[in-house]
Write an enzyme that holds these catalytic residues in place. Structure first.
Site, mmCIF file in Angstrom:
data_model
loop_
_atom_site.group_PDB
_atom_site.id
_atom_site.type_symbol
_atom_site.label_atom_id
_atom_site.label_comp_id
_atom_site.label_asym_id
_atom_site.label_seq_id
_atom_site.Cartn_x
_atom_site.Cartn_y
_atom_site.Cartn_z
ATOM 1 N N TRP A 123 49.534 -42.202 50.403
ATOM 2 C CA TRP A 123 48.654 -42.310 49.230
ATOM 3 C C TRP A 123 49.103 -43.444 48.315
ATOM 4 O O TRP A 123 48.300 -44.167 47.754
ATOM 5 C CB TRP A 123 48.642 -40.993 48.435
ATOM 6 C CG TRP A 123 47.833 -39.879 49.026
ATOM 7 C CD1 TRP A 123 48.270 -38.613 49.288
ATOM 8 C CD2 TRP A 123 46.443 -39.911 49.400
ATOM 9 N NE1 TRP A 123 47.243 -37.866 49.806
ATOM 10 C CE2 TRP A 123 46.118 -38.619 49.881
ATOM 11 C CE3 TRP A 123 45.448 -40.893 49.378
ATOM 12 C CZ2 TRP A 123 44.836 -38.300 50.339
ATOM 13 C CZ3 TRP A 123 44.170 -40.572 49.836
ATOM 14 C CH2 TRP A 123 43.880 -39.295 50.311
ATOM 15 N N LYS A 139 41.932 -24.199 50.651
ATOM 16 C CA LYS A 139 42.745 -23.572 49.605
ATOM 17 C C LYS A 139 42.362 -24.192 48.259
ATOM 18 O O LYS A 139 42.147 -25.398 48.215
ATOM 19 C CB LYS A 139 44.242 -23.832 49.857
ATOM 20 C CG LYS A 139 44.731 -23.389 51.230
ATOM 21 C CD LYS A 139 46.135 -23.930 51.507
ATOM 22 C CE LYS A 139 46.553 -23.692 52.940
ATOM 23 N NZ LYS A 139 47.891 -24.242 53.270
ATOM 24 N N PRO A 148 43.195 -30.714 50.224
ATOM 25 C CA PRO A 148 42.644 -31.468 51.360
ATOM 26 C C PRO A 148 42.470 -32.966 51.072
ATOM 27 O O PRO A 148 42.484 -33.393 49.911
ATOM 28 C CB PRO A 148 41.278 -30.828 51.607
ATOM 29 C CG PRO A 148 41.282 -29.557 50.857
ATOM 30 C CD PRO A 148 42.312 -29.645 49.785
ATOM 31 N N ARG A 149 42.291 -33.718 52.138
ATOM 32 C CA ARG A 149 42.298 -35.185 52.065
ATOM 33 C C ARG A 149 41.275 -35.734 51.071
ATOM 34 O O ARG A 149 41.600 -36.550 50.211
ATOM 35 C CB ARG A 149 42.026 -35.760 53.464
ATOM 36 C CG ARG A 149 42.464 -37.193 53.611
ATOM 37 C CD ARG A 149 42.145 -37.700 55.011
ATOM 38 N NE ARG A 149 42.767 -36.891 56.057
ATOM 39 C CZ ARG A 149 42.509 -37.035 57.356
ATOM 40 N NH1 ARG A 149 41.664 -37.958 57.758
ATOM 41 N NH2 ARG A 149 43.101 -36.257 58.245
ATOM 42 N N GLY A 178 48.969 -29.268 49.190
ATOM 43 C CA GLY A 178 48.029 -28.258 49.694
ATOM 44 C C GLY A 178 46.567 -28.626 49.497
ATOM 45 O O GLY A 178 45.680 -27.889 49.904
ATOM 46 N N GLU A 213 54.213 -20.174 51.610
ATOM 47 C CA GLU A 213 53.526 -21.328 50.987
ATOM 48 C C GLU A 213 54.394 -22.061 49.967
ATOM 49 O O GLU A 213 55.189 -21.426 49.276
ATOM 50 C CB GLU A 213 52.292 -20.824 50.230
ATOM 51 C CG GLU A 213 50.969 -21.106 50.876
ATOM 52 C CD GLU A 213 50.593 -22.578 50.962
ATOM 53 O OE1 GLU A 213 51.238 -23.424 50.317
ATOM 54 O OE2 GLU A 213 49.628 -22.878 51.673
ATOM 55 N N ALA A 235 46.150 -26.932 55.769
ATOM 56 C CA ALA A 235 44.905 -27.653 55.485
ATOM 57 C C ALA A 235 44.855 -28.993 56.214
ATOM 58 O O ALA A 235 43.836 -29.681 56.193
ATOM 59 C CB ALA A 235 44.775 -27.878 53.991
ATOM 60 N N ASP A 281 53.177 -28.359 55.583
ATOM 61 C CA ASP A 281 53.753 -29.396 54.715
ATOM 62 C C ASP A 281 54.527 -28.761 53.561
ATOM 63 O O ASP A 281 53.956 -28.065 52.737
ATOM 64 C CB ASP A 281 52.632 -30.279 54.146
ATOM 65 C CG ASP A 281 51.847 -30.995 55.242
ATOM 66 O OD1 ASP A 281 52.470 -31.447 56.207
ATOM 67 O OD2 ASP A 281 50.612 -31.088 55.125
ATOM 68 N N SER A 296 42.054 -34.903 47.488
ATOM 69 C CA SER A 296 43.234 -35.666 47.073
ATOM 70 C C SER A 296 42.816 -37.080 46.691
ATOM 71 O O SER A 296 43.260 -37.622 45.675
ATOM 72 C CB SER A 296 44.257 -35.745 48.209
ATOM 73 O OG SER A 296 44.702 -34.468 48.564
ATOM 74 N N ASP A 336 52.416 -22.077 56.038
ATOM 75 C CA ASP A 336 51.908 -23.390 55.675
ATOM 76 C C ASP A 336 52.838 -24.396 56.370
ATOM 77 O O ASP A 336 53.949 -24.038 56.783
ATOM 78 C CB ASP A 336 51.958 -23.552 54.152
ATOM 79 C CG ASP A 336 51.622 -24.961 53.715
ATOM 80 O OD1 ASP A 336 50.571 -25.473 54.132
ATOM 81 O OD2 ASP A 336 52.438 -25.558 52.964
#
Ligand code: G6P
Ligand code: MG
Length: 218
Positions: free
Chosen positions: A25, A143, A48-49, A46, A167, A113, A11, A52, A9
């Site tokens: 964000w 994920k 996705p945009r 983890g 991860e 991701a 990030d 989130s 992974d």
């Protein structure tokens, strides 16, 4: 069991872009007048945009075009922050482990991701250490579905049973377990405790020690 490949992974494992995602964000949330804390951001690791954003909006509804604009705006902020990323932003031990993996003739893939993953690894100066890249464009189901890691393993030409996934997110650990991978969790037990092996970070982690620990615990 023999491990022939590693899927990383990005990030929170290779670099701490989780902080930049948070900053971006937070800036958006402030503009919208929505409270958003660092603790709440933890739940977005983890994720996705789009998902989130929906979590950040906490049930507020907007037309689809506005959601698109908000995602674009957050990504603009994120791109602004990651412009400053350089090899200095690699987390301790990440480059060394990748180099050891390559030197041992094992394979390495990225399984992130993020749609910005390629740009980040270019800026970190480690793009050439990966044999394959699976990112936010690679699969539809994100994920905790196993699809991204299965895609990465297929790109490496290895079955999941011969790959270990590294991860830092709960969703990522679940995705890797669902795909039948050996899982190395980076971070606190409360977050990655379901992994086969839990490490605080990659600092000082050698390949031989890792393989030894995995064969005992996996
Ligand atoms: C990673 C990060 C998440 C981020 C997701 C999508 O999984 O941990 O915080 O939301 O990637 O990133 P992107 O760069 O495509 O918005
Ligand atoms: Mg992560």
């Amino acid at each position: 069991m023999s491990i022939k490949g590693f899927i990383f992974d990005l990030d929170g494992v290779v670099t701490d872009t989780a902080e930049y995602h948070y900053q971006a964000w937070k800036r958006l949330a402030d503009e919208l007048g929505i409270p958003f804390t660092r603790e709440e951001n933890e739940a977005l690791r983890g994720i996705p945009r789009r998902e989130s954003l929906l979590m950040l909006l906490k049930g507020r509804t907007y037309p689809e075009t506005t959601l698109d604009e908000l995602m674009e705006r957050k990504n603009r902020y994120y791109l602004e922050y990651i412009r400053a990323i350089s090899p200095r932003d690699l987390l301790p031990g990440a480059r060394e482990l990748l180099q050891e993996i390559r030197a041992a003739g094992l394979k390495a893939a990225l399984g992130s991701a993020s749609k910005n993953a390629r740009e980040v690894i270019e800026r970190l100066g480690i793009a050439d250490l990966f044999d394959a890249i699976a990112d936010g464009y690679s699969v539809t189901r994100q994920k905790p579905a196993p699809d991204l890691f299965l895609h990465a393993a297929a790109l490496l030409g290895l079955p999941p049973t011969e790959c270990a996934v590294v991860e830092d997110a709960t969703a990522g650990v679940e995705a890797a377990l669902a795909g039948g991978f050996t899982v190395i969790g980076i971070g606190p037990h409360e977050r990655v405790g379901r992994a086969h092996l839990v490490l605080p970070s990659l600092a000082g982690v050698s390949l031989s020690k890792l393989l030894e620990q995995l064969s005992v615990s996996a």
